[in-house]
Design an enzyme around this catalytic site. Structure first.
Site, mmCIF file in Angstrom:
data_model
loop_
_atom_site.group_PDB
_atom_site.id
_atom_site.type_symbol
_atom_site.label_atom_id
_atom_site.label_comp_id
_atom_site.label_asym_id
_atom_site.label_seq_id
_atom_site.Cartn_x
_atom_site.Cartn_y
_atom_site.Cartn_z
ATOM 1 C CB THR A 1 24.776 -114.157 -25.208
ATOM 2 O OG1 THR A 1 23.595 -113.568 -24.808
ATOM 3 C CG2 THR A 1 24.451 -114.917 -26.304
ATOM 4 N NE ARG B 1 15.505 -107.473 -22.697
ATOM 5 C CZ ARG B 1 16.256 -108.357 -22.870
ATOM 6 N NH1 ARG B 1 17.124 -109.569 -23.093
ATOM 7 N NH2 ARG B 1 17.672 -107.605 -23.672
ATOM 8 N N GLY C 1 15.143 -111.165 -25.454
ATOM 9 C CA GLY C 1 15.629 -109.958 -25.760
ATOM 10 C C GLY C 1 15.316 -110.717 -27.772
ATOM 11 C CB THR D 1 26.847 -111.862 -27.509
ATOM 12 O OG1 THR D 1 26.999 -111.690 -25.648
ATOM 13 C CG2 THR D 1 28.708 -111.453 -28.150
ATOM 14 N N GLY E 1 20.661 -106.474 -25.973
ATOM 15 C CA GLY E 1 19.102 -107.052 -27.134
ATOM 16 C C GLY E 1 18.279 -106.262 -28.295
HETATM 17 N N1 ASP Z 1 21.722 -110.323 -26.556
HETATM 18 C C1 ASP Z 1 21.601 -110.899 -25.036
HETATM 19 C C2 ASP Z 1 19.462 -110.221 -24.647
HETATM 20 O O1 ASP Z 1 19.947 -109.476 -24.546
HETATM 21 C C3 ASP Z 1 21.961 -110.515 -24.203
HETATM 22 C C4 ASP Z 1 23.830 -110.406 -23.958
HETATM 23 O O2 ASP Z 1 23.732 -111.256 -25.145
HETATM 24 O O3 ASP Z 1 24.451 -111.622 -23.278
HETATM 25 O O4 ASP Z 1 18.978 -110.529 -23.793
#
Ligand code: ASP
Length: 347
Positions: free
Chosen positions: A213, A241, A243, A264, A267
């Site tokens: 992210t 889904r 996040g 990040t 999630g």
């Molecule tokens: N936080 C993001 C999610 O859960 C994933 C990520 O940070 O790469 O969708």
């Protein structure tokens, strides 16, 4: 007479308390500043080639310099956050925009959010499949609608009505991310009986995951903080889904009174912990410094819950904090003197 002197004494005590507290947190260290991340996770030096490392660092530098220049020229933190994130959305290196991870169905569903610390206005989108810049769309939701969050087809219709750039879903395809999905699918087929699949799979994959992210927090010369986050979510996600990235208070938060945060990581844990808002709340209600608040939320609360990931955060005085409980986090910051910090691994 007695009453008047008591009143004056009370005022003096109150005033001195306030000034002591104010002194603790009011030291301006930067008139403007910017901080970014490109995801956290199991990012280990032993698994990285020198070439790849250079590529990541160069892209992080390119992105942060775009935002820095906007701020240096007196531009807004909002503009700096959008333009910086767009550089990373357009790069296949990160799990946002082009380069987003794949869902279980082999599609890309993008999430993003933005918050303005001056007005506490916010915008977010979830499950978008054909809008080139999800962060731009999130900001549009904030500025051009009475809503905070739009999802799926509706978000896409809104984007078209507002004249945002629409792309074929194949625009987001990268071989590397598709291969990650295939690897997971293979393991899913061979390793587990169906009822255990989702949980165990998510588990084994997430423990080794590199969350890609992207996020940015900026403070402009007018003292306004803005924060934004953009992502493809997590590989193999299903059932629509969503996040933390598009959830205000989890993936993104900004308040001129305290700080701005972009998250990040895994999630589900960031949603349950309300990570971004908790950092701001600890500063507001417990008078904690940015460092104290980010450390408590990530190293203590999130870790105890079993969550992995990190945040970048920037307070109203220009203090900056990178905080994560994973092996690494792609990250960079620039202060008002132009000092650039770029890091990947834990130190
Ligand atoms: N936080 C993001 C999610 O859960 C994933 C990520 O940070 O790469 O969708």
């Amino acid at each position: 007479m007695k009453k008047i002197s008591f009143f004056l004494m009370a005022c003096t005590i109150l005033f001195s308390c306030t000034t002591t507290e104010t002194k603790k947190t009011e030291k301006k260290v930067n008139d403007f500043a910017i901080i970014i991340h490109g995801g956290a996770g199991t990012i280990l030096k032993k698994n990285m080639t020198e070439e790849k490392e250079k590529e990541y660092k160069a892209k992080l530098e390119e992105a942060i310099r775009v935002g820095y220049t906007i701020l240096q020229n007196g531009g807004t933190s909002q503009d700096a956050v959008i333009k910086t994130i767009q550089v990373m959305e357009e790069s296949p290196l990160f799990n946002a925009g082009k380069g987003a991870v794949f869902t279980n169905a082999g599609t890309n569903e993008l999430d993003a959010s933005f918050m303005d610390g001056k007005t506490l206005n916010a915008g977010a989108v979830a499950g978008v499949t054909d809008v080139k810049s999800p962060i731009e769309l999130a900001v549009k939701v904030m500025t051009d609608s009475e809503h905070v969050m739009l999802s799926g087809k509706g978000a896409s219709t809104f984007a078209k009505e507002k004249g945002l750039e629409i792309v074929e879903p194949s625009y987001f395809y990268t071989e590397r991310r598709f291969k990650s999905l295939e690897r997971i699918r293979e393991r899913e087929k061979t390793e587990l009986d169906h009822d255990d699949k989702t949980a165990a799979f998510y588990d084994s994959d997430i423990k080794n995951a590199k969350f890609g992210t992207v996020g940015c927090v900026a403070l402009d010369k007018n003292g306004n903080i803005a924060a934004g986050t953009s992502t493809g979510g997590m590989t193999n996600k299903r059932w629509g889904r969503i996040g933390d990235a598009p959830i205000i208070g989890s993936g993104t938060y900004a308040n001129n009174k305290t700080c701005g945060v972009s998250s990040t990581g895994w999630g589900e844990y960031f949603i349950r912990s309300q990570v971004a808002y908790d950092i701001s709340a600890q500063m507001e209600y417990q008078n904690k410094t940015l460092k104290e608040a980010t450390t408590d939320v990530i190293q203590n609360k999130l870790t105890k819950l079993g969550g992995t990931g990190g945040v970048v955060a920037l307070d109203k005085n220009g203090n900056m904090s990178f905080e994560f409980n994973t092996a690494g986090m792609y990250r960079a910051s620039m202060d008002d003197d132009g000092n650039l910090v770029i890091k990947i691994y834990k130190e």
